[in-house]
Design an enzyme around this catalytic site. Structure first.
Site, mmCIF file in Angstrom:
data_model
loop_
_atom_site.group_PDB
_atom_site.id
_atom_site.type_symbol
_atom_site.label_atom_id
_atom_site.label_comp_id
_atom_site.label_asym_id
_atom_site.label_seq_id
_atom_site.Cartn_x
_atom_site.Cartn_y
_atom_site.Cartn_z
ATOM 1 C CG ASP A 81 -2.118 -0.770 1.156
ATOM 2 O OD1 ASP A 81 -2.431 -1.163 0.031
ATOM 3 O OD2 ASP A 81 -2.776 -1.012 2.177
ATOM 4 C CG ASP A 114 -4.943 0.015 5.253
ATOM 5 O OD1 ASP A 114 -5.774 -0.328 4.388
ATOM 6 O OD2 ASP A 114 -4.320 1.089 5.195
ATOM 7 C CG ASP A 161 -6.591 -3.962 1.621
ATOM 8 O OD1 ASP A 161 -6.763 -3.833 0.400
ATOM 9 O OD2 ASP A 161 -6.246 -3.035 2.360
#
Length: 1016
Positions: free
Chosen positions: A455, A757, A761
């Site tokens: 990310d 997070d 996901d």
């Protein structure tokens, strides 16, 4: 061997191995000396079947409860007063409802009982709590609550004491047989030679067994303590609670019935309870019931069950039932006994132990047969084959003990346990480095990772966001300091400012609250915090703006839609929708814009170009951009409908700065040098993503940056060409991330680590070889799907995890190389000696000591080597690498050959070489052989620190465990030779004999250096 291992033990994966595969490798494990110890750190399949049965029961219970509550709902108006009476102890404590009644209401979804008790608010009153201020903790109120309703913890097995590990170590089959041999030896010896001379051999074996048992038990007990500490860390979950009128974070284990809990997307429901207020709450109950269909929770269906996950929406809940009164508590108590899946490396080494164990068993039987045959031959030639004395019985017993001890040495029971030892050590150290390993296998798999999909927000950047630029009313302004924002507020037309504050304070997932110290505190994600801070700096009052209109509907931020929205009922009448999200997406839904004078004008080509250019300009400066918009709904609105997706008026655009974390660029460069590709996968604007990726060193000249919608449209042929070059994926949806990970794993055979997070996901984290969840920004759903939790959300920590992963893998290889060398030499020496001379040079006691050096102590020394920077200069092992490499075989065979030739030389030429004469010459020679053999192993242990590097002493003294093990082994070897001769069949050696013993052992080091120069 590698082919055999892959065929029979290679089906176990790091994640999601089917139960039949786990069962199959267990059935293939033959020659297991101590099943309890060998399989201690493997999954308890029977407990897992029990948990699965419990889930099925829960599913059926809930299905019936829902059907019954639906039927009851139709007749609810005719509810008759229940015959429920409050138990006296509950009344004396000041409450009006007991724990069992609360449990039956929620678990059975009993709307009839709920209505009788006055609904959720009635139950709150009976629990002496407030829906707005929560429960009070004054004057021992918490203790009374705990006594009546229990605590929010599930029952766990009592931790095992040190003596349990001693008992398990004693359950080793070969040690039990040796114990019987020692007992018989003691009786026969004392009967023939008297006390104490006749007891020496038996007592020597007993002492050796006890030493092995206590050292083994100590090592195992220390491991169990490390795992216990890690388990405690895994269970640390906090949640937002209102208590004593203040919003605060509490551990879920501190919750009690009557607590008011705030739930949002990705949270795990911490206990059973009732919905009080909220919007669009969708609950995933699959963890509790196995049912994949999500459930809507609202005032009509207010039941929330512990252990379920919030899939969408947010709400306030009243806790009613905690701990073992909930179905989740009972399920977790069973699941906790199911254990972690065994790791692929553990299974492989069980396979190695099985192969060598079978070879060892064969050699032991043959050695015993040869020794007995030689003895019979001697007695036949002497004509005494019909006369048997106590000495003959002792000799036979010694042969049997040697054969059993060969099995002890040959079956490398410590191999699979060395993996656990190394993993436990690494996991403890990684905890200090801000990485919490949830699954053992992730530790070793991370060392093989070839790709990291990371990310952007919070991982590569600091996640400390501030609004630094804004474009309100078509005017671009710096907003990086409070004075900039204050002057902006004074310049904006009053109507625009009011509209902007209405959008900021109502269309948010955050909150502005007053904390215990009476200070203002902003709660929410970093993005929400930045925008709320911007609104407060403009002079807005959060609660006053919120109270001025009524909230009708909330659509929380969704990473697929990339926007969030609210519907407001205005005080002057009328209904208004506000939208906030990804700039280009929200702007695309606008057809009007507010200009500099505060008037609404059509969003034609000129203002659209101005806003598009502004977005690109902000993005190129690595700013995260958000667009704020509204629409007045003149035809009214029904809460069942979705918020409109067109006809909006653009209020403005804000640019949020999120600086790159210090050290990320160096960490990315380290990954590249280690042969690990780093890819950025983000939901942000492509220009923002590219700017950050270049700053981090992720996006290179030959790399590709692509948007999720473009990636989605590509054909399979195009993806085959495109995926290896993708370095940045912007505006990606969770499905795009999952697709990329799946292709990298299956099509390109990469070992993929993925960070995540959010709740969405979870599929990608589940699909990846290693799922890495963020400890600060991550939701509970993401953490549960992950294998490792990065506690500081820092990319540099991910690189540290990779380094530890490689260290674990290589440490186990070093230990395997060392142990297999000892196995080969001990087997061949005792076997050939038995065949050619009719006696074994190493006695049972000596072999037990060698076994401890190579097993428990060897594992401690080699499996706990900390990582060094050299590890990140090698290419990753990847998915198809052999565990026992050609380099290892070269070192094993070279060292084994040297040691075998050396021992053979001492056996045949030792007496001449050392000028040994007299009746004790055999005892001195055997002592020399034993001493030389031990020092060969010690120097080989030092050699094994590096499999290819010649300088094996580099950094050795930094590893105090290694130095202590070597030091302790030398110390005890001196004690055994010089002072314990009667028990260990040794005699004190002269100074020169010690020098030669150590010198012969040391010779293995230059030989190892030459071996390492042979290419393989």
């Amino acid at each position: 061997m590698e082919t055999y291992l892959k065929e029979n033990f290679g089906d176990v994966k790091a994640k999601h191995s089917p139960e039949e595969v786990l069962q199959r490798w267990r059935s293939l494990c033959g020659v297991v000396k101590n099943p309890k110890r060998r399989f201690r750190f493997t999954a308890n399949l029977s407990k897992r079947y029990e948990a699965a049965a419990m889930r099925r029961t829960n599913q059926e219970k809930l299905r019936i409860a829902v059907l019954v509550s639906k039927a009851a709902f139709q007749f609810i108006s005719g509810v008759q007063p229940s015959d429920y009476s409050v138990p006296k102890d509950v009344q004396d404590a000041g409450f009006q409802i007991c724990g069992d009644e609360l449990g039956s209401i929620v678990e059975a979804h009993d709307l009839k009982k709920l209505k009788f008790h006055g609904g959720a608010t009635g139950i709150a009153d009976k629990l002496v709590t407030s829906a707005t201020d929560g429960l009070t903790t004054k004057g021992g109120a918490l203790i009374r609550r705990q006594e009546i309703y229990g605590i929010n913890k599930f029952e766990e097995k009592e931790p095992r004491s040190f003596w349990v590990f001693v008992w398990e170590a004693l359950e080793d089959m070969t040690l039990m047989i040796l114990g019987v041999c020692a007992f018989v030896s003691l009786i026969v010896g004392v009967a023939t030679e008297g006390w104490p001379q006749g007891a020496h051999d038996g007592l020597g074996i007993v002492a050796s067994i006890l030493l092995v048992v206590f050292v083994t038990a100590t090592s195992d007990y220390r491991q169990s303590l490390q795992f216990r500490d890690l388990d405690k860390e895994k269970k640390k979950i906090s949640i937002q609670v209102t208590r004593n009128g203040y919003r605060q974070k509490l551990s879920i284990y501190e919750l009690l019935p009557g607590d008011i809990v705030h739930l949002s997307i990705g949270d795990q429901v911490p206990a059973d309870g009732l919905f009080l207020s909220g919007f669009s709450v969708v609950i995933d109950e699959s963890s509790l019931t196995g049912e994949s269909e999500p459930v809507m929770v609202n005032a009509e269906n207010p039941f929330l069950l512990s252990g379920t996950k919030v899939q969408d929406g947010s709400c306030k809940m009243l806790i009613t039932t905690v701990g073992m009164r909930t179905q989740w508590g009972k399920l977790m108590a069973t699941l906790s006994e199911g254990g972690d899946d065994e790791t692929p490396l553990q299974v492989k080494l069980n396979g190695v132990a099985t192969i060598i164990g079978k070879i060892g068993l064969f050699f032991a039987i043959v050695t015993f047969a040869v020794l007995v045959q030689k003895m019979f031959s001697r007695k036949w030639q002497a004509g005494t084959y019909l006369r048997w004395s106590g000495d003959d019985a002792l000799e036979l017993l010694e042969y049997f003990a040697i054969a059993v001890t060969i099995v002890v040495v040959a079956v490398p029971e410590g191999l699979p346990l060395a993996v656990t030892l190394s993993l436990a050590f690494a996991m403890k150290k990684m905890m200090n480095d801000k990485a919490l390993v949830r699954h053992l296998a992730a530790c070793e798999t991370m060392g093989s990772a070839t790709t990291i999909c990371s990310d952007k927000t919070g991982t590569l950047t600091t996640n400390r966001m501030t609004v630094v630029k804004s474009c309100i009313g078509m005017n671009v302004r710096e907003s990086s300091t409070p004075s900039d924002v204050t002057s902006l507020g004074s310049e904006l037309p009053e109507s625009v400012k009011k509209l902007l504050l209405q959008s900021i304070f109502n269309n948010t997932g955050g909150e502005v609250v007053v904390n215990k110290r009476g200070k203002r505190e902003i709660l929410g994600s970093p993005t929400e915090t930045a925008i709320l801070e911007f609104g407060l700096s403009l002079g807005g009052e959060f609660q006053a703006v919120r109270d001025s209109s009524k909230l009708m509907k909330v659509e929380p931020f969704n990473s697929t839609k990339k926007r969030m929205g609210v519907i407001l009922e205005l005080p002057e009448g009328g209904i208004r929708a506000h939208s906030k999200g990804a700039s280009e997406i929200v702007l695309a839904s606008c057809d009007k814009v507010i200009n500099a004078s505060g008037e609404v004008e059509p969003l034609d080509e000129k203002p659209l170009n101005h806003l598009t250019t502004t977005i690109e300009q902000f993005a190129n400066e690595a700013l995260r951009t958000l667009c704020l918009a509204y629409v007045d709904l003149e035809n009214g609105f029904s809460v069942e409908k979705d918020i409109p997706s067109s006809g909006f008026t653009c209020i403005g655009i804000v640019g949020i700065k999120d600086p790159v974390r210090p050290g990320v660029k160096e960490s990315v460069a380290l990954c590249h040098s280690a042969g690990v590709t780093v890819r950025m996968v983000t939901g942000d604007n492509i220009n923002t993503a590219k700017a950050i990726a270049r700053e981090c060193g992720i996006l290179t000249e030959d790399g590709i940056a692509i948007e999720g919608p473009v990636f989605r449209e590509k054909s399979m042929e195009e993806l085959m060409e495109l995926i290896p070059k993708i370095q940045v994926m912007a505006r990606s949806s969770p499905l795009d991330k999952h697709t990329l990970v799946k292709h990298l794993r299956t099509t390109f055979n990469e070992v993929v680590a993925v960070t995540g997070d959010g709740t969405n996901d979870a599929p990608a984290l589940h699909e990846a070889d290693i799922g890495l969840a963020m400890g600060i920004a991550g939701t509970e759903v993401a953490k549960e799907s992950a294998d490792v939790i990065i506690l500081d959300d820092n990319f540099s920590t991910i690189v540290t995890v990779a380094k530890w992963g490689r260290s674990v893998y290589i440490n186990i290889q070093k230990f395997v190389q060392f142990q297999l060398t000892v196995n080969v030499v001990a087997l061949v020496v005792n076997f050939t000696s038995a065949c050619l001379t009719g006696s074994a040079p190493l006695t049972a006691v000596q072999l037990l000591w060698v076994n401890m050096i190579m097993d428990t102590l060897g594992a401690l020394a080699l499996a706990t080597e900390p990582p060094n920077d050299e590890l990140m200069k090698r290419t990753p092992v990847g998915r198809g690498g052999n565990f026992i490499t050609n380099v290892m075989w070269r070192n094993i065979m070279g060292q084994s050959l040297y040691q075998f030739l050396l021992i053979w030389f001492l056996q045949t030429m030792g007496k001449t070489f050392f000028f040994l004469r007299g009746p004790d010459s055999d005892l001195v020679l055997n002592t020399l052989i034993f001493n030389t053999f031990v020092f060969c192993q010690l120097f080989n242990e030092v050699n094994s620190r590096e499999m290819e590097k010649i300088d094996v002493l580099d950094g050795m003294f930094d590893n105090y465990v290694f130095v202590c093990v070597i030091g302790a082994t030398v110390f005890f070897q001196i004690i055994i030779i010089e002072y314990l001769g009667t028990f260990a069949n040794t005699t004190p050696l002269t100074f020169m004999q010690w020098i030669f013993s150590i010198g012969f052992g040391f010779l293995g080091m230059p030989i190892a250096a030459h071996l390492k120069q042979i290419p393989v």
